[in-house]
Motif scaffolding. Sequence first.
Motif, mmCIF file in Angstrom:
data_model
loop_
_atom_site.group_PDB
_atom_site.id
_atom_site.type_symbol
_atom_site.label_atom_id
_atom_site.label_comp_id
_atom_site.label_asym_id
_atom_site.label_seq_id
_atom_site.Cartn_x
_atom_site.Cartn_y
_atom_site.Cartn_z
ATOM 1 N N GLU A 30 43.221 -121.197 37.359
ATOM 2 C CA GLU A 30 43.001 -120.321 36.213
ATOM 3 C C GLU A 30 43.848 -120.784 35.033
ATOM 4 O O GLU A 30 44.832 -121.483 35.194
ATOM 5 N N ALA A 31 43.477 -120.363 33.864
ATOM 6 C CA ALA A 31 44.152 -120.778 32.633
ATOM 7 C C ALA A 31 45.247 -119.796 32.222
ATOM 8 O O ALA A 31 45.476 -119.595 31.041
ATOM 9 N N ASP A 32 45.923 -119.200 33.191
ATOM 10 C CA ASP A 32 46.987 -118.249 32.875
ATOM 11 C C ASP A 32 48.269 -118.971 32.483
ATOM 12 O O ASP A 32 48.477 -120.125 32.831
ATOM 13 N N SER A 33 49.129 -118.252 31.780
ATOM 14 C CA SER A 33 50.410 -118.801 31.358
ATOM 15 C C SER A 33 51.492 -118.431 32.356
ATOM 16 O O SER A 33 51.406 -117.417 33.048
ATOM 17 N N CYS A 34 52.525 -119.248 32.385
ATOM 18 C CA CYS A 34 53.704 -118.969 33.193
ATOM 19 C C CYS A 34 54.332 -117.674 32.684
ATOM 20 O O CYS A 34 54.367 -117.419 31.481
ATOM 21 N N GLU A 35 54.825 -116.856 33.622
ATOM 22 C CA GLU A 35 55.443 -115.586 33.226
ATOM 23 C C GLU A 35 56.851 -115.764 32.663
ATOM 24 O O GLU A 35 57.435 -114.813 32.161
ATOM 25 N N PHE A 36 57.406 -116.988 32.743
ATOM 26 C CA PHE A 36 58.765 -117.239 32.278
ATOM 27 C C PHE A 36 58.818 -118.094 31.011
ATOM 28 O O PHE A 36 59.854 -118.187 30.375
ATOM 29 N N CYS A 37 57.697 -118.746 30.691
ATOM 30 C CA CYS A 37 57.621 -119.562 29.480
ATOM 31 C C CYS A 37 56.157 -119.610 29.044
ATOM 32 O O CYS A 37 55.322 -118.908 29.593
ATOM 33 N N GLU A 38 55.826 -120.435 28.107
ATOM 34 C CA GLU A 38 54.462 -120.497 27.581
ATOM 35 C C GLU A 38 53.627 -121.624 28.190
ATOM 36 O O GLU A 38 52.499 -121.858 27.767
ATOM 37 N N ASN A 39 54.175 -122.334 29.179
ATOM 38 C CA ASN A 39 53.419 -123.417 29.808
ATOM 39 C C ASN A 39 52.281 -122.867 30.663
ATOM 40 O O ASN A 39 52.293 -121.699 31.051
ATOM 41 N N GLN A 40 51.317 -123.718 30.971
ATOM 42 C CA GLN A 40 50.210 -123.305 31.828
ATOM 43 C C GLN A 40 50.719 -123.126 33.252
ATOM 44 O O GLN A 40 51.474 -123.941 33.765
ATOM 45 N N ALA A 41 50.290 -122.055 33.882
ATOM 46 C CA ALA A 41 50.680 -121.776 35.263
ATOM 47 C C ALA A 41 49.975 -122.731 36.221
ATOM 48 O O ALA A 41 48.797 -123.020 36.057
ATOM 49 N N ILE A 42 50.721 -123.209 37.196
ATOM 50 C CA ILE A 42 50.179 -124.087 38.221
ATOM 51 C C ILE A 42 50.116 -123.344 39.555
ATOM 52 O O ILE A 42 49.243 -123.597 40.367
ATOM 53 N N TYR A 43 51.043 -122.415 39.761
ATOM 54 C CA TYR A 43 51.143 -121.702 41.032
ATOM 55 C C TYR A 43 51.068 -120.187 40.847
ATOM 56 O O TYR A 43 51.403 -119.665 39.795
ATOM 57 N N VAL A 44 50.658 -119.525 41.934
ATOM 58 C CA VAL A 44 50.711 -118.064 42.028
ATOM 59 C C VAL A 44 51.631 -117.765 43.201
ATOM 60 O O VAL A 44 51.421 -118.271 44.305
ATOM 61 N N VAL A 45 52.647 -116.954 42.957
ATOM 62 C CA VAL A 45 53.608 -116.572 43.994
ATOM 63 C C VAL A 45 53.414 -115.082 44.262
ATOM 64 O O VAL A 45 53.397 -114.270 43.345
ATOM 65 N N GLY A 46 53.269 -114.730 45.510
ATOM 66 C CA GLY A 46 53.096 -113.323 45.869
ATOM 67 C C GLY A 46 52.916 -113.148 47.349
ATOM 68 O O GLY A 46 53.105 -114.076 48.133
ATOM 69 N N ASN A 47 52.544 -111.960 47.751
ATOM 70 C CA ASN A 47 52.297 -111.666 49.164
ATOM 71 C C ASN A 47 50.905 -111.182 49.374
ATOM 72 O O ASN A 47 50.214 -110.630 48.732
#
Length: 47
Positions: A30-47
């Motif tokens: 997906e084309a979401d952004s990192c929650e800590f900066c403005e870079n493109q997210a590569i991973y989803v962390v969760g349970n």
Amino acid sequence: MYCCLEHVELALDIAVDEQETAPVLEKTNEADSCEFCENQAIYVVGN
């Protein structure tokens, strides 16, 4: 929690602290952004 490669360790630490279990780490297309900066997210962390 969406994160880039630079912030993946931080996201994993936060997930462990909040949920007290081992988090699931998955790649995202997906084309979401990192929650800590403005870079493109590569991973989803969760349970």
